[in-house]
Structures are given as structure tokens and as C-alpha cells.
Motif scaffolding. Structure first.
Motif, PDB file in Angstrom:
ATOM      1  N   THR A   1     -43.090  22.331 -25.075  1.00 39.97           N
ATOM      2  CA  THR A   1     -42.059  21.830 -25.977  1.00 39.97           C
ATOM      3  C   THR A   1     -41.452  20.562 -25.402  1.00 39.97           C
ATOM      4  OG1 THR A   1     -40.298  23.084 -24.923  1.00 39.97           O
ATOM      5  CG2 THR A   1     -41.491  24.183 -26.725  1.00 39.97           C
ATOM      6  N   SER A   2     -40.680  19.862 -26.202  1.00 42.51           N
ATOM      7  CA  SER A   2     -40.049  18.633 -25.708  1.00 42.51           C
ATOM      8  C   SER A   2     -39.089  18.944 -24.562  1.00 42.51           C
ATOM      9  CB  SER A   2     -39.325  17.908 -26.838  1.00 42.51           C
ATOM     10  OG  SER A   2     -38.290  18.711 -27.350  1.00 42.51           O
ATOM     11  N   GLY A   3     -38.409  20.072 -24.601  1.00 39.50           N
ATOM     12  CA  GLY A   3     -37.508  20.459 -23.526  1.00 39.50           C
ATOM     13  C   GLY A   3     -38.229  20.821 -22.244  1.00 39.50           C
ATOM     14  N   GLN A   4     -39.489  21.258 -22.370  1.00 37.52           N
ATOM     15  CA  GLN A   4     -40.261  21.555 -21.171  1.00 37.52           C
ATOM     16  C   GLN A   4     -40.831  20.283 -20.551  1.00 37.52           C
ATOM     17  OE1 GLN A   4     -42.888  24.294 -23.130  1.00 37.52           O
ATOM     18  NE2 GLN A   4     -41.860  26.078 -22.256  1.00 37.52           N
ATOM     19  N   ARG A   5     -41.151  19.296 -21.389  1.00 36.63           N
ATOM     20  CA  ARG A   5     -41.663  18.027 -20.868  1.00 36.63           C
ATOM     21  C   ARG A   5     -40.540  17.179 -20.290  1.00 36.63           C
ATOM     22  NH1 ARG A   5     -44.570  18.263 -25.722  1.00 36.63           N
ATOM     23  NH2 ARG A   5     -43.072  16.884 -26.686  1.00 36.63           N
ATOM     24  N   ASP A   6     -39.396  17.155 -20.942  1.00 36.68           N
ATOM     25  CA  ASP A   6     -38.251  16.354 -20.522  1.00 36.68           C
ATOM     26  C   ASP A   6     -37.060  17.300 -20.384  1.00 36.68           C
ATOM     27  OD1 ASP A   6     -36.235  14.514 -20.110  1.00 36.68           O
ATOM     28  OD2 ASP A   6     -36.307  13.684 -22.134  1.00 36.68           O
ATOM     29  N   LEU A   7     -36.666  17.582 -19.159  1.00 38.99           N
ATOM     30  CA  LEU A   7     -35.608  18.569 -18.924  1.00 38.99           C
ATOM     31  C   LEU A   7     -34.300  18.205 -19.617  1.00 38.99           C
ATOM     32  CD1 LEU A   7     -36.235  19.481 -15.181  1.00 38.99           C
ATOM     33  CD2 LEU A   7     -36.844  20.790 -17.226  1.00 38.99           C
ATOM     34  N   LEU A   8     -34.013  16.915 -19.782  1.00 39.98           N
ATOM     35  CA  LEU A   8     -32.770  16.521 -20.445  1.00 39.98           C
ATOM     36  C   LEU A   8     -32.815  16.753 -21.954  1.00 39.98           C
ATOM     37  CD1 LEU A   8     -31.858  13.262 -18.520  1.00 39.98           C
ATOM     38  CD2 LEU A   8     -30.736  15.485 -18.382  1.00 39.98           C
ATOM     39  N   ALA A   9     -34.008  17.008 -22.508  1.00 43.43           N
ATOM     40  CA  ALA A   9     -34.132  17.236 -23.948  1.00 43.43           C
ATOM     41  C   ALA A   9     -34.038  18.708 -24.318  1.00 43.43           C
ATOM     42  CB  ALA A   9     -35.461  16.667 -24.446  1.00 43.43           C
ATOM     43  N   GLN A  10     -33.913  19.597 -23.340  1.00 44.53           N
ATOM     44  CA  GLN A  10     -33.836  21.016 -23.658  1.00 44.53           C
ATOM     45  C   GLN A  10     -32.532  21.354 -24.372  1.00 44.53           C
ATOM     46  OE1 GLN A  10     -33.237  23.678 -20.118  1.00 44.53           O
ATOM     47  NE2 GLN A  10     -33.520  21.758 -18.998  1.00 44.53           N
ATOM     48  N   ALA A  11     -32.593  22.339 -25.238  1.00 46.19           N
ATOM     49  CA  ALA A  11     -31.425  22.752 -26.020  1.00 46.19           C
ATOM     50  C   ALA A  11     -30.534  23.670 -25.187  1.00 46.19           C
ATOM     51  CB  ALA A  11     -31.867  23.469 -27.284  1.00 46.19           C
TER      52      ALA A  11
ATOM     53  N   GLY B   1     -33.091  23.671 -14.354  1.00 47.74           N
ATOM     54  CA  GLY B   1     -34.046  23.008 -13.477  1.00 47.74           C
ATOM     55  C   GLY B   1     -33.453  21.787 -12.803  1.00 47.74           C
ATOM     56  N   LEU B   2     -32.213  21.455 -13.133  1.00 49.91           N
ATOM     57  CA  LEU B   2     -31.523  20.312 -12.534  1.00 49.91           C
ATOM     58  C   LEU B   2     -30.249  20.803 -11.851  1.00 49.91           C
ATOM     59  CD1 LEU B   2     -31.864  17.843 -15.531  1.00 49.91           C
ATOM     60  CD2 LEU B   2     -33.174  17.786 -13.424  1.00 49.91           C
ATOM     61  N   ARG B   3     -29.707  19.973 -10.946  1.00 52.61           N
ATOM     62  CA  ARG B   3     -28.447  20.320 -10.277  1.00 52.61           C
ATOM     63  C   ARG B   3     -27.635  19.051 -10.085  1.00 52.61           C
ATOM     64  NH1 ARG B   3     -29.365  18.836  -4.924  1.00 52.61           N
ATOM     65  NH2 ARG B   3     -31.566  18.649  -4.446  1.00 52.61           N
ATOM     66  N   LEU B   4     -26.349  19.213  -9.817  1.00 52.22           N
ATOM     67  CA  LEU B   4     -25.483  18.059  -9.546  1.00 52.22           C
ATOM     68  C   LEU B   4     -25.857  17.436  -8.210  1.00 52.22           C
ATOM     69  CD1 LEU B   4     -21.850  19.070 -10.560  1.00 52.22           C
ATOM     70  CD2 LEU B   4     -23.199  17.195 -11.459  1.00 52.22           C
ATOM     71  N   CYS B   5     -25.635  16.122  -8.099  1.00 55.53           N
ATOM     72  CA  CYS B   5     -25.819  15.432  -6.818  1.00 55.53           C
ATOM     73  C   CYS B   5     -24.949  16.116  -5.770  1.00 55.53           C
ATOM     74  CB  CYS B   5     -25.378  13.975  -6.926  1.00 55.53           C
ATOM     75  SG  CYS B   5     -26.488  12.950  -7.862  1.00 55.53           S
ATOM     76  N   PRO B   6     -25.411  16.171  -4.538  1.00 55.13           N
ATOM     77  CA  PRO B   6     -24.610  16.837  -3.502  1.00 55.13           C
ATOM     78  C   PRO B   6     -23.205  16.256  -3.363  1.00 55.13           C
ATOM     79  CG  PRO B   6     -26.817  16.399  -2.690  1.00 55.13           C
ATOM     80  CD  PRO B   6     -26.709  15.740  -4.036  1.00 55.13           C
TER      81      PRO B   6
ATOM     82  N   ASN C   1     -32.273  11.758 -11.241  1.00 56.11           N
ATOM     83  CA  ASN C   1     -33.328  11.543 -10.265  1.00 56.11           C
ATOM     84  C   ASN C   1     -34.313  12.692 -10.449  1.00 56.11           C
ATOM     85  OD1 ASN C   1     -35.010  11.375  -8.048  1.00 56.11           O
ATOM     86  ND2 ASN C   1     -33.366  10.776  -6.647  1.00 56.11           N
ATOM     87  N   LEU C   2     -35.418  12.419 -11.153  1.00 59.65           N
ATOM     88  CA  LEU C   2     -36.368  13.478 -11.460  1.00 59.65           C
ATOM     89  C   LEU C   2     -37.148  13.934 -10.240  1.00 59.65           C
ATOM     90  CD1 LEU C   2     -37.629  12.283 -14.946  1.00 59.65           C
ATOM     91  CD2 LEU C   2     -36.014  14.117 -14.421  1.00 59.65           C
ATOM     92  N   ALA C   3     -37.277  13.074  -9.229  1.00 62.02           N
ATOM     93  CA  ALA C   3     -37.976  13.483  -8.009  1.00 62.02           C
ATOM     94  C   ALA C   3     -37.193  14.568  -7.274  1.00 62.02           C
ATOM     95  CB  ALA C   3     -38.195  12.281  -7.104  1.00 62.02           C
ATOM     96  N   ASP C   4     -35.867  14.412  -7.212  1.00 61.26           N
ATOM     97  CA  ASP C   4     -35.009  15.415  -6.561  1.00 61.26           C
ATOM     98  C   ASP C   4     -34.460  16.431  -7.548  1.00 61.26           C
ATOM     99  OD1 ASP C   4     -35.351  14.096  -4.167  1.00 61.26           O
ATOM    100  OD2 ASP C   4     -33.490  12.954  -4.351  1.00 61.26           O
ATOM    101  N   ARG C   5     -34.666  16.161  -8.838  1.00 60.88           N
ATOM    102  CA  ARG C   5     -34.121  16.989  -9.918  1.00 60.88           C
ATOM    103  C   ARG C   5     -32.604  17.108  -9.796  1.00 60.88           C
ATOM    104  NH1 ARG C   5     -38.079  21.343 -12.455  1.00 60.88           N
ATOM    105  NH2 ARG C   5     -39.921  20.052 -12.470  1.00 60.88           N
ATOM    106  N   THR C   6     -31.971  15.961  -9.589  1.00 66.40           N
ATOM    107  CA  THR C   6     -30.519  15.926  -9.493  1.00 66.40           C
ATOM    108  C   THR C   6     -29.944  15.073 -10.607  1.00 66.40           C
ATOM    109  OG1 THR C   6     -30.645  14.074  -7.947  1.00 66.40           O
ATOM    110  CG2 THR C   6     -30.432  16.280  -6.996  1.00 66.40           C
ATOM    111  N   VAL C   7     -28.737  15.419 -10.983  1.00 67.64           N
ATOM    112  CA  VAL C   7     -27.983  14.708 -12.001  1.00 67.64           C
ATOM    113  C   VAL C   7     -26.776  14.087 -11.322  1.00 67.64           C
ATOM    114  CG1 VAL C   7     -26.617  14.997 -14.097  1.00 67.64           C
ATOM    115  CG2 VAL C   7     -28.719  16.286 -13.816  1.00 67.64           C
ATOM    116  N   CYS C   8     -26.623  12.781 -11.476  1.00 73.98           N
ATOM    117  CA  CYS C   8     -25.503  12.070 -10.860  1.00 73.98           C
ATOM    118  C   CYS C   8     -24.740  11.301 -11.931  1.00 73.98           C
ATOM    119  CB  CYS C   8     -26.004  11.080  -9.817  1.00 73.98           C
ATOM    120  SG  CYS C   8     -26.991  11.842  -8.527  1.00 73.98           S
ATOM    121  N   PHE C   9     -23.510  10.983 -11.620  1.00 74.45           N
ATOM    122  CA  PHE C   9     -22.680  10.206 -12.521  1.00 74.45           C
ATOM    123  C   PHE C   9     -22.086   9.046 -11.740  1.00 74.45           C
ATOM    124  CE2 PHE C   9     -22.806  14.421 -14.300  1.00 74.45           C
ATOM    125  CZ  PHE C   9     -22.963  14.198 -15.650  1.00 74.45           C
ATOM    126  N   SER C  10     -22.025   7.890 -12.385  1.00 74.93           N
ATOM    127  CA  SER C  10     -21.367   6.734 -11.772  1.00 74.93           C
ATOM    128  C   SER C  10     -20.251   6.284 -12.712  1.00 74.93           C
ATOM    129  CB  SER C  10     -22.361   5.598 -11.536  1.00 74.93           C
ATOM    130  OG  SER C  10     -22.870   5.122 -12.761  1.00 74.93           O
TER     131      SER C  10
END
Length: 192
Positions: free
Chosen positions: A76-86, A111-116, A157-166
Motif C-alpha cells: 500500500t502507499s502507507g507501506q511504501r512511504d511511512l509518512l503516507a500511512q493513515a 516505524g518512525l521516532r522523534l529525533c533524540p 531522515n529515512l536512513a535513521d527513521r527519525t522525524v525532526c522539526f526545525s
């Protein structure tokens, strides 16, 4: 031996049945002849032709999971792109939650986590607005951006599977705000 009266009655019934059926069959044949080739010659066949022979129909990558259910053999699109999952958020109103708590709740099982550095206690320590306690269904990307607010820009950052905010600049924050609804007392309904 059969009585002559019975054989003539059978013959009469057979002749009557043939007399009734012949005009009906002739009418069907003439209708088919009138509807036949002139209209088909100018028409194009409907594609895909569900009644075509199996060799003419392209094969799809599906698997039958039930009598009437076919499931595509593709992610599914959510499986291909983690940010597109419902995702949906339904947090209790009685708990005191921070924005970081809401972000971590949405990211749980994604499958993602916040930046440390943003998972620490000081970041996003503001109270989670009541309006954000129930959100969705929506995409994970939209939910994260709504929870963080317009002052923060989402980075992944898809390599680390982290989500960051600036932090956005003040000029960028001013342009990302949605325009306020007109305050002229008029109410617009969904039917208009």
C-alpha cells in the motif's frame, strides 16, 4: 393400438404449437439481423473485456482471499512511504499531555521516532491543545505537522527513521497561517 382420435388430436396440438412458435422465432431472428453488424462495425469494444478468453486478458498480480474478494499483491502507499500511512488520534481529555506526548503517541507503531534531541523533556513541552486530542483519519505527515504547529517544519531522515522539526523563521510563519474566516456574520453551509 392407439385410437385414431387420439393421434389426430396430438397432430393438431403439434401443428398449433409450431404455428405459434414460428412467428416468434422469426421475429427474434429479424431483430438480431437488424441490430447486428451496422452498429458493431462502428463501435469499439469495451476494455477490459471481462468475458474475453483467458489468454486475451492481461494477468494482474492479485490473490483470491475469499469467494468474491481479490487482494492486489502490492504494498500500500502507507507501506511504501511511512509518512503516507493513515493514522487517527484519540487521546483522553482528562490527562495532562504535552505536544511531545501527542507526537510520540502518533509515532508509536509507525516505524518512525522523534529525533533524540527532540525526544528530550524540554522540547514540545507545551500543553497539547484539546482540539488535537482527536484527529484523523489522516496521513502521518499531516498529523505530525498539525501537532507541531505552524512554527515548526517537518524533516524526515529515512536512513535513521527519525522525524525532526526545525523552527521556521517569523516571515515563514506569517505566510503559512491560514486566512481567517470572514467575520460578517454569514454562515456558509456545505450544501452551497
Amino acid at each position: 393400438m392407439t385410437h385414431p382420435l387420439f393421434s389426430s388430436a396430438r397432430a393438431t396440438v403439434a401443428v398449433a404449437a409450431i404455428a405459434i412458435l414460428l412467428p416468434a422465432l422469426g421475429g427474434c431472428a429479424s431483430t438480431q439481423h437488424r441490430l447486428g453488424s451496422p452498429t458493431v462495425a462502428n463501435a469499439t469494444p469495451a476494455l477490459p473485456d471481462i468475458y474475453a478468453s483467458p489468454s486475451d486478458v492481461p494477468t494482474a498480480n492479485v490473490v483470491r482471499t475469499g469467494r468474491y474478494q481479490l487482494v492486489p499483491l502490492a504494498p500500500t502507499s502507507g507501506q511504501r512511504d511511512l509518512l503516507a500511512q493513515a493514522v487517527s488520534i484519540d487521546l483522553p481529555q482528562s490527562m495532562h499531555l504535552t505536544v511531545r506526548d501527542g507526537l510520540e503517541h502518533v509515532l508509536r507503531d509507525s516505524g518512525l521516532r522523534l529525533c533524540p534531541r527532540q525526544a528530550q523533556a524540554g522540547f514540545f513541552s507545551e500543553s497539547l491543545p484539546a482540539v488535537h486530542r482527536e484527529l484523523g483519519p489522516t496521513t502521518l505527515s499531516d498529523a505530525l505537522q498539525v501537532l507541531a504547529g505552524p512554527a515548526w517544519q517537518l524533516h524526515v531522515n529515512l536512513a535513521d527513521r527519525t522525524v525532526c522539526f526545525s523552527r521556521r523563521s517569523q516571515a515563514a510563519i506569517a505566510t503559512t497561517r491560514t486566512p481567517a474566516a470572514p467575520n460578517d456574520g454569514s454562515v456558509v453551509s456545505a450544501r452551497e
